[in-house]
Design a protein around this motif. Structure first.
Motif, PDB file in Angstrom:
ATOM      1  N   LEU A  35       0.876  -1.174   0.000  1.00  0.00           N
ATOM      2  CA  LEU A  35       0.000   0.000   0.000  1.00  0.00           C
ATOM      3  C   LEU A  35       0.907   1.215   0.000  1.00  0.00           C
ATOM      4  O   LEU A  35       1.715   1.379   0.917  1.00  0.00           O
ATOM      5  N   GLU A  36       0.782   2.047  -1.035  1.00  0.00           N
ATOM      6  CA  GLU A  36       1.743   3.129  -1.193  1.00  0.00           C
ATOM      7  C   GLU A  36       1.089   4.490  -1.284  1.00  0.00           C
ATOM      8  O   GLU A  36       0.067   4.668  -1.955  1.00  0.00           O
ATOM      9  N   ASP A  37       1.698   5.473  -0.637  1.00  0.00           N
ATOM     10  CA  ASP A  37       1.367   6.875  -0.867  1.00  0.00           C
ATOM     11  C   ASP A  37       2.551   7.521  -1.562  1.00  0.00           C
ATOM     12  O   ASP A  37       3.691   7.354  -1.129  1.00  0.00           O
ATOM     13  N   ILE A  38       2.247   8.248  -2.634  1.00  0.00           N
ATOM     14  CA  ILE A  38       3.308   8.874  -3.422  1.00  0.00           C
ATOM     15  C   ILE A  38       3.042  10.371  -3.520  1.00  0.00           C
ATOM     16  O   ILE A  38       1.903  10.785  -3.727  1.00  0.00           O
ATOM     17  N   TRP A  39       4.076  11.158  -3.316  1.00  0.00           N
ATOM     18  CA  TRP A  39       3.973  12.599  -3.511  1.00  0.00           C
ATOM     19  C   TRP A  39       4.954  13.029  -4.585  1.00  0.00           C
ATOM     20  O   TRP A  39       6.137  12.669  -4.542  1.00  0.00           O
ATOM     21  N   LEU A  40       4.445  13.790  -5.569  1.00  0.00           N
ATOM     22  CA  LEU A  40       5.290  14.277  -6.658  1.00  0.00           C
ATOM     23  C   LEU A  40       5.153  15.795  -6.758  1.00  0.00           C
ATOM     24  O   LEU A  40       4.063  16.326  -6.538  1.00  0.00           O
ATOM     25  N   PRO A  41       6.218  16.486  -7.098  1.00  0.00           N
ATOM     26  CA  PRO A  41       6.109  17.943  -7.300  1.00  0.00           C
ATOM     27  C   PRO A  41       5.161  18.222  -8.452  1.00  0.00           C
ATOM     28  O   PRO A  41       5.322  17.666  -9.543  1.00  0.00           O
TER      29      PRO A  41
END
Lengths: 263, 263
Positions: free
Chosen positions: B164-170
């Motif tokens: 289960l992943e949370d990803i933050w990208l600019p």
DNA sequence: GAGTGGTCTAGACCACGCG
DNA sequence: GCGTGGTCTAGACCACTCA
């Protein structure tokens, strides 16, 4: 090699593999030189911490150019088997060097760094001679029932018990290892293995899982049974990919974390 | 360089750092060449997967010997920025290549290997534009409130939800990224980032802890709240050590394990 | 200043991939 | 057969260390 090799009493290592073989198995000269140096390393021609002969000496010994032994040494250095120091020489790597102490321990404090925290305090819970179980024998490439040394210990950082470890060592290579040695040696355990037993851990593999401790484990680490811990199984190898140590660690990760770099 | 450089219309890169500086900052020629190649790489002179000019061409361009550009390329290859292929050329590395797919994913199945298991199935739970929190901004080197893209997804292996992943990208660099893109792209997500956004992840750092999931997390992963999980926080960088992605993953380790090699 | 590793060059030849 | 990266050599000079 421009002309055929100049007159010499000793043939240089052959340029290629066996002639007419189905797989030509071409092996560059520098790889063969690397193999020869590795062989000397394994057989203790130079001890950990000592300098190996200079590039020029090795080039003369093997009857190749300096550039070729240089490339061989470059690879050994890349594998951390030797350490180059400009102006001084090339030295057999050690687990004693300050900068890379605890090379294989990837657990870092969340705040500050490892140098602030200082080395771990060791508490030896157990250190006994035993017989390899089928499973341990398989992993360490022994036969079931072969003698092994089993150690259980706690590592504490700034007084907080953080790692609970079980260690299995082949009895053969570590004959005579005592709890006192494990407890009182100053510096990394792997440095003690080098000095007292001539065993150099060269690389290792780790398998990591998340687990819950049982009653006993929880008590040793001063946590509850519902505190998740990192289970780290490490298999460490000497030269020749021979497995020489199995370690099963439980790491607390409330104040520390396992750090890894990917590329 | 035996005599002063031969007559040429263009000066080769200077041999040393600034003259008269307090720290001489000697920089070998090949490092400067490496810097120049890196610059071209960053600015897209050659795209991922393409061949860069041959060593001989580069040597001519920079007015140095082939050996010098060779050493520069050697270092770039060691850092996985380019890939050498004998007889063909040197290519800009990609996250698409079969052998090294999922270079940054260290989770392996306990039985069999990753190639047997095949690629993960992706389920996108969420993909939205948002504003960087203070914490996320700090980690991604943004300002609080800057636009970010936030993604939540599940990776399943052979049908079993495992990550289960949370990803933050600019938001800046990934303007226009959609849930459809995340879900339907064939191959690694990082390959899609390269092709659709020109963003190449070059290296990463991970911090690993053992945790227990909350209710929601447990449901997504189809486990109970008392199942310990690996918490893996990954910060991935492009060129120039610029952070470009923050990932927080929860890994099930009942059928898989995190594998690491130490040396 | 002698000795060590580190850089740079120039040139020859080898193994590999492809047309 | 050509072009690419890969190996090997020989020789010059540079930077660092230590006596």
């Amino acid at each position: 090699m421009p002309p055929p090799p100049p007159p010499s009493t000793e043939d240089p290592p052959s340029m290629s593999g066996s002639v007419g073989s189905v797989t030509p198995a071409f092996s560059p000269l520098y790889q063969q030189i690397k193999g020869l140096i590795l062989h000397s390393l394994q057989h203790g021609e130079w001890k950990p911490g000592e300098a190996i002969p200079s590039e020029i000496e090795l080039a003369a010994r093997f009857r190749v150019s300096q550039g070729t032994v240089r490339k061989a040494i470059d690879e050994l250095a890349a594998e951390n088997l030797v350490t180059r120091r400009q102006g001084k020489g090339t030295f057999v790597s050690t687990h004693t060097e300050r900068q890379v102490q605890y090379r294989f321990l990837k657990l870092l404090p969340d705040e500050g760094d490892a140098s602030v925290e200082g080395p771990a305090q060791r508490t030896i819970l157990e250190c006994r001679r035993a017989r390899a179980s089928v499973e341990v024998a398989r992993i360490l490439a022994l036969r079931a029932g072969d003698p092994v040394i089993q150690i259980k210990r706690i590592l504490s950082f700034t007084g907080v018990p953080t790692i609970l470890e079980d260690i299995w060592l082949p009895g053969q290579a570590f004959k005579g290892l005592t709890a006192e040695q494990m407890a009182h040696y100053q510096g990394p355990t792997y440095a003690m293995f080098e000095i007292d037993f001539g065993v150099r851990m060269v690389r290792a593999e780790e398998k990591i899982r998340a687990v819950l401790p049982d009653e006993t484990q929880a008590q040793w680490l001063n946590v509850t049974c519902s505190t998740p811990l990192l289970s780290v199984e490490r298999l460490a190898y000497t030269y020749n990919d021979a497995p020489m140590e199995l370690r099963r660690g439980l790491y607390r990760t409330d104040t520390h974390h396992y750090y890894n770099e990917l590329s």
